[in-house]
Design a protein around this motif. Structure first.
Motif, PDB file in Angstrom:
ATOM      1  N   PHE A  87      22.853  44.657  23.316  1.00 34.29           N
ATOM      2  CA  PHE A  87      22.727  46.069  22.978  1.00 34.29           C
ATOM      3  C   PHE A  87      23.327  46.922  24.091  1.00 34.29           C
ATOM      4  CE2 PHE A  87      19.085  44.396  20.464  1.00 34.29           C
ATOM      5  CZ  PHE A  87      19.459  44.888  19.231  1.00 34.29           C
ATOM      6  N   SER A  88      23.771  48.130  23.735  1.00 31.32           N
ATOM      7  CA  SER A  88      24.264  49.105  24.705  1.00 31.32           C
ATOM      8  C   SER A  88      23.653  50.457  24.371  1.00 31.32           C
ATOM      9  CB  SER A  88      25.789  49.208  24.644  1.00 31.32           C
ATOM     10  OG  SER A  88      26.235  50.357  25.317  1.00 31.32           O
ATOM     11  N   ASP A  89      23.065  51.098  25.368  1.00 33.15           N
ATOM     12  CA  ASP A  89      22.395  52.381  25.117  1.00 33.15           C
ATOM     13  C   ASP A  89      23.352  53.549  24.930  1.00 33.15           C
ATOM     14  OD1 ASP A  89      19.925  51.204  25.194  1.00 33.15           O
ATOM     15  OD2 ASP A  89      19.597  51.606  27.320  1.00 33.15           O
ATOM     16  N   LYS A  90      24.647  53.314  25.089  1.00 31.74           N
ATOM     17  CA  LYS A  90      25.616  54.417  25.055  1.00 31.74           C
ATOM     18  C   LYS A  90      26.067  54.803  23.650  1.00 31.74           C
ATOM     19  CE  LYS A  90      27.476  53.232  29.596  1.00 31.74           C
ATOM     20  NZ  LYS A  90      28.640  52.769  30.344  1.00 31.74           N
ATOM     21  N   THR A  91      25.855  53.942  22.671  1.00 31.69           N
ATOM     22  CA  THR A  91      26.444  54.159  21.346  1.00 31.69           C
ATOM     23  C   THR A  91      25.415  53.947  20.241  1.00 31.69           C
ATOM     24  OG1 THR A  91      28.521  53.275  22.239  1.00 31.69           O
ATOM     25  CG2 THR A  91      28.388  53.478  19.865  1.00 31.69           C
ATOM     26  N   THR A  92      25.505  54.775  19.197  1.00 32.23           N
ATOM     27  CA  THR A  92      24.676  54.582  18.006  1.00 32.23           C
ATOM     28  C   THR A  92      25.461  53.763  16.987  1.00 32.23           C
ATOM     29  OG1 THR A  92      25.468  56.565  16.886  1.00 32.23           O
ATOM     30  CG2 THR A  92      23.568  56.825  18.385  1.00 32.23           C
ATOM     31  N   ILE A  93      24.791  53.317  15.957  1.00 32.44           N
ATOM     32  CA  ILE A  93      25.481  52.538  14.919  1.00 32.44           C
ATOM     33  C   ILE A  93      26.541  53.383  14.192  1.00 32.44           C
ATOM     34  CG2 ILE A  93      25.141  51.388  12.686  1.00 32.44           C
ATOM     35  CD1 ILE A  93      22.671  50.067  13.901  1.00 32.44           C
ATOM     36  N   PRO A  94      26.278  54.637  13.780  1.00 31.16           N
ATOM     37  CA  PRO A  94      27.356  55.422  13.161  1.00 31.16           C
ATOM     38  C   PRO A  94      28.548  55.630  14.099  1.00 31.16           C
ATOM     39  CG  PRO A  94      25.233  56.439  12.735  1.00 31.16           C
ATOM     40  CD  PRO A  94      24.992  55.347  13.735  1.00 31.16           C
ATOM     41  N   GLN A  95      28.289  55.784  15.397  1.00 29.00           N
ATOM     42  CA  GLN A  95      29.384  55.916  16.366  1.00 29.00           C
ATOM     43  C   GLN A  95      30.175  54.610  16.472  1.00 29.00           C
ATOM     44  OE1 GLN A  95      27.132  57.150  19.788  1.00 29.00           O
ATOM     45  NE2 GLN A  95      27.280  59.327  19.276  1.00 29.00           N
ATOM     46  N   ALA A  96      29.475  53.483  16.390  1.00 29.01           N
ATOM     47  CA  ALA A  96      30.160  52.180  16.409  1.00 29.01           C
ATOM     48  C   ALA A  96      31.034  52.032  15.171  1.00 29.01           C
ATOM     49  CB  ALA A  96      29.139  51.050  16.494  1.00 29.01           C
ATOM     50  N   TRP A  97      30.530  52.485  14.025  1.00 25.01           N
ATOM     51  CA  TRP A  97      31.339  52.486  12.801  1.00 25.01           C
ATOM     52  C   TRP A  97      32.597  53.333  13.004  1.00 25.01           C
ATOM     53  CZ3 TRP A  97      31.933  49.940   8.400  1.00 25.01           C
ATOM     54  CH2 TRP A  97      30.877  49.184   7.885  1.00 25.01           C
ATOM     55  N   ALA A  98      32.450  54.512  13.605  1.00 27.04           N
ATOM     56  CA  ALA A  98      33.599  55.402  13.836  1.00 27.04           C
ATOM     57  C   ALA A  98      34.651  54.714  14.702  1.00 27.04           C
ATOM     58  CB  ALA A  98      33.133  56.698  14.499  1.00 27.04           C
ATOM     59  N   THR A  99      34.205  54.056  15.755  1.00 21.29           N
ATOM     60  CA  THR A  99      35.130  53.330  16.638  1.00 21.29           C
ATOM     61  C   THR A  99      35.836  52.229  15.874  1.00 21.29           C
ATOM     62  OG1 THR A  99      33.709  53.804  18.536  1.00 21.29           O
ATOM     63  CG2 THR A  99      35.294  52.006  18.790  1.00 21.29           C
ATOM     64  N   LEU A 100      35.079  51.500  15.065  1.00 26.12           N
ATOM     65  CA  LEU A 100      35.648  50.405  14.279  1.00 26.12           C
ATOM     66  C   LEU A 100      36.676  50.922  13.277  1.00 26.12           C
ATOM     67  CD1 LEU A 100      35.342  47.323  13.877  1.00 26.12           C
ATOM     68  CD2 LEU A 100      33.625  47.825  12.138  1.00 26.12           C
ATOM     69  N   ILE A 101      36.363  52.018  12.601  1.00 27.35           N
ATOM     70  CA  ILE A 101      37.282  52.596  11.613  1.00 27.35           C
ATOM     71  C   ILE A 101      38.583  53.041  12.272  1.00 27.35           C
ATOM     72  CG2 ILE A 101      37.624  54.594  10.072  1.00 27.35           C
ATOM     73  CD1 ILE A 101      34.577  54.302   9.369  1.00 27.35           C
ATOM     74  N   ASP A 102      38.483  53.607  13.469  1.00 27.84           N
ATOM     75  CA  ASP A 102      39.659  54.150  14.153  1.00 27.84           C
ATOM     76  C   ASP A 102      40.505  53.099  14.871  1.00 27.84           C
ATOM     77  OD1 ASP A 102      39.177  56.734  13.332  1.00 27.84           O
ATOM     78  OD2 ASP A 102      37.983  57.244  15.104  1.00 27.84           O
ATOM     79  N   SER A 106      45.927  50.703   9.796  1.00 25.22           N
ATOM     80  CA  SER A 106      46.189  50.015   8.534  1.00 25.22           C
ATOM     81  C   SER A 106      44.895  49.630   7.807  1.00 25.22           C
ATOM     82  CB  SER A 106      47.018  48.747   8.782  1.00 25.22           C
ATOM     83  OG  SER A 106      46.315  47.865   9.634  1.00 25.22           O
ATOM     84  N   ARG A 107      43.797  49.499   8.536  1.00 21.19           N
ATOM     85  CA  ARG A 107      42.531  49.110   7.921  1.00 21.19           C
ATOM     86  C   ARG A 107      41.563  50.285   7.770  1.00 21.19           C
ATOM     87  NH1 ARG A 107      41.224  43.834  11.595  1.00 21.19           N
ATOM     88  NH2 ARG A 107      43.233  42.810  11.382  1.00 21.19           N
ATOM     89  N   GLU A 108      41.992  51.469   8.125  1.00 17.14           N
ATOM     90  CA  GLU A 108      41.121  52.634   8.150  1.00 17.14           C
ATOM     91  C   GLU A 108      40.474  52.918   6.793  1.00 17.14           C
ATOM     92  OE1 GLU A 108      41.691  57.352   8.958  1.00 17.14           O
ATOM     93  OE2 GLU A 108      42.727  56.000  10.313  1.00 17.14           O
ATOM     94  N   ALA A 109      41.268  52.968   5.737  1.00 18.24           N
ATOM     95  CA  ALA A 109      40.734  53.297   4.404  1.00 18.24           C
ATOM     96  C   ALA A 109      39.737  52.242   3.937  1.00 18.24           C
ATOM     97  CB  ALA A 109      41.871  53.441   3.402  1.00 18.24           C
ATOM     98  N   ALA A 110      40.069  50.976   4.173  1.00 16.27           N
ATOM     99  CA  ALA A 110      39.179  49.888   3.752  1.00 16.27           C
ATOM    100  C   ALA A 110      37.845  49.961   4.495  1.00 16.27           C
ATOM    101  CB  ALA A 110      39.842  48.535   3.989  1.00 16.27           C
ATOM    102  N   ARG A 111      37.889  50.255   5.782  1.00 18.67           N
ATOM    103  CA  ARG A 111      36.656  50.335   6.572  1.00 18.67           C
ATOM    104  C   ARG A 111      35.848  51.581   6.213  1.00 18.67           C
ATOM    105  NH1 ARG A 111      39.149  47.938  12.147  1.00 18.67           N
ATOM    106  NH2 ARG A 111      38.533  45.768  11.791  1.00 18.67           N
ATOM    107  N   GLU A 112      36.518  52.662   5.870  1.00 23.17           N
ATOM    108  CA  GLU A 112      35.799  53.855   5.411  1.00 23.17           C
ATOM    109  C   GLU A 112      35.044  53.549   4.114  1.00 23.17           C
ATOM    110  OE1 GLU A 112      38.820  56.861   5.160  1.00 23.17           O
ATOM    111  OE2 GLU A 112      38.424  57.594   7.184  1.00 23.17           O
ATOM    112  N   ARG A 113      35.692  52.799   3.219  1.00 21.15           N
ATOM    113  CA  ARG A 113      35.032  52.397   1.969  1.00 21.15           C
ATOM    114  C   ARG A 113      33.822  51.515   2.267  1.00 21.15           C
ATOM    115  NH1 ARG A 113      40.212  52.003   0.094  1.00 21.15           N
ATOM    116  NH2 ARG A 113      40.314  49.760   0.482  1.00 21.15           N
ATOM    117  N   ARG A 114      33.988  50.590   3.207  1.00 17.93           N
ATOM    118  CA  ARG A 114      32.887  49.697   3.577  1.00 17.93           C
ATOM    119  C   ARG A 114      31.728  50.479   4.199  1.00 17.93           C
ATOM    120  NH1 ARG A 114      34.961  46.013   7.376  1.00 17.93           N
ATOM    121  NH2 ARG A 114      32.778  45.535   7.720  1.00 17.93           N
TER     122      ARG A 114
END
Length: 193
Positions: A87-102, A106-114
Motif C-alpha cells: 500500500f502507499s498512502d499517497k494515492t487513492t484508488i480513483p487516482q490510481a485509475w487515472a494514472t493507469l488510464i493516462d 492507445s489503451r485510454e478508451a478501453a481503460r475508461e470503459r473498464r
C-alpha cells in the motif's frame, strides 16, 4: 471519513496478518468462506471467514459480501503473486485509475470503459471483485499503488450506495452515488496533470 470503523478494519488485518500472507487462491468471493483442508487433518474453520464476519459486524457494513470483498482484496494483495503489492498512502484508488488510464494513449478508451464498468452499481460484488483483481494486476505491472484507507473507503462507499439503492425510493444525493464520486475524483486527478 469512516475513522472509527477503519480502525476496526485495520485491527482485524493486524490480528489475522499471518492468514493474509498465507499462500491461497481466492478466485471467487465464495472461496473466502470455504473450510480449509489441511494435510491429513480434514477441514478446519476458515480464519478468513472469521475475519470477514468480524469486519462485517464491527465496521458497520450493510452486506456481508462487501466485507468479503474487502478482506479478499486485502488478502490477495498480501498473498497472491499476481496481485501482491504494498500500500502507499499517497494515492487513492480513483487516482490510481487515472494514472493507469493516462499511461498509454492507445489503451485510454478501453481503460475508461473498464473504469465505468468497475464503478457500475449494476454489477454484483463478485463481478466487482473480479474487475478489481484485474485492475490490481495492471497496477502491479505498472508499479502503481494506492492506500489501504482508499481500499476501505471504496468498500464502504459502494456498500452504502448499494444499500440506499435498495430503498424505495432511493435516498441518495448525486455525489453520494459510488460511481459518480469515483468518477469525479478520477477526472480531477487527470485534469491536474
Amino acid at each position: 471519513m469512516h475513522d472509527t470503523n477503519y480502525k476496526q478494519y485495520t485491527a482485524v488485518v493486524s490480528l489475522w496478518e499471518n492468514e493474509l500472507h498465507r499462500p491461497h487462491k481466492i478466485k471467487t468471493l465464495q472461496d473466502a468462506f470455504l473450510p480449509v483442508f489441511t494435510g491429513g487433518h480434514g477441514a478446519t474453520e476458515n480464519r478468513g471467514k472469521l475475519a470477514i464476519m468480524k469486519i462485517y459486524n464491527e465496521c458497520g457494513f450493510h452486506d456481508v459480501m462487501a466485507a468479503a470483498w474487502l478482506w479478499s482484496v486485502t488478502s490477495s494483495m498480501a498473498g497472491r503473486p499476481s496481485t501482491r503489492m504494498e500500500f502507499s498512502d499517497k494515492t487513492t484508488i480513483p487516482q490510481a485509475w487515472a494514472t493507469l488510464i493516462d499511461l498509454h494513449e492507445s489503451r485510454e478508451a478501453a481503460r475508461e470503459r473498464r473504469f465505468t464498468q468497475w464503478t457500475s452499481p449494476d454489477s454484483d460484488w463478485e463481478t466487482f471483485y473480479q474487475r478489481t483483481i484485474k485492475f490490481i494486476q495492471e497496477c502491479r505491472t505498472n508499479k502503481i499503488s494506492f492506500s489501504q484507507l482508499s481500499l476501505y473507503i471504496v468498500a464502504k462507499h459502494r456498500d452504502d450506495t448499494m444499500s440506499k439503492l435498495n430503498e424505495c425510493p432511493p435516498k441518495l444525493e448525486p455525489m453520494e452515488y459510488f460511481n459518480r464520486a469515483m468518477a469525479w475524483e478520477m477526472v480531477l486527478k487527470r485534469k491536474s496533470k
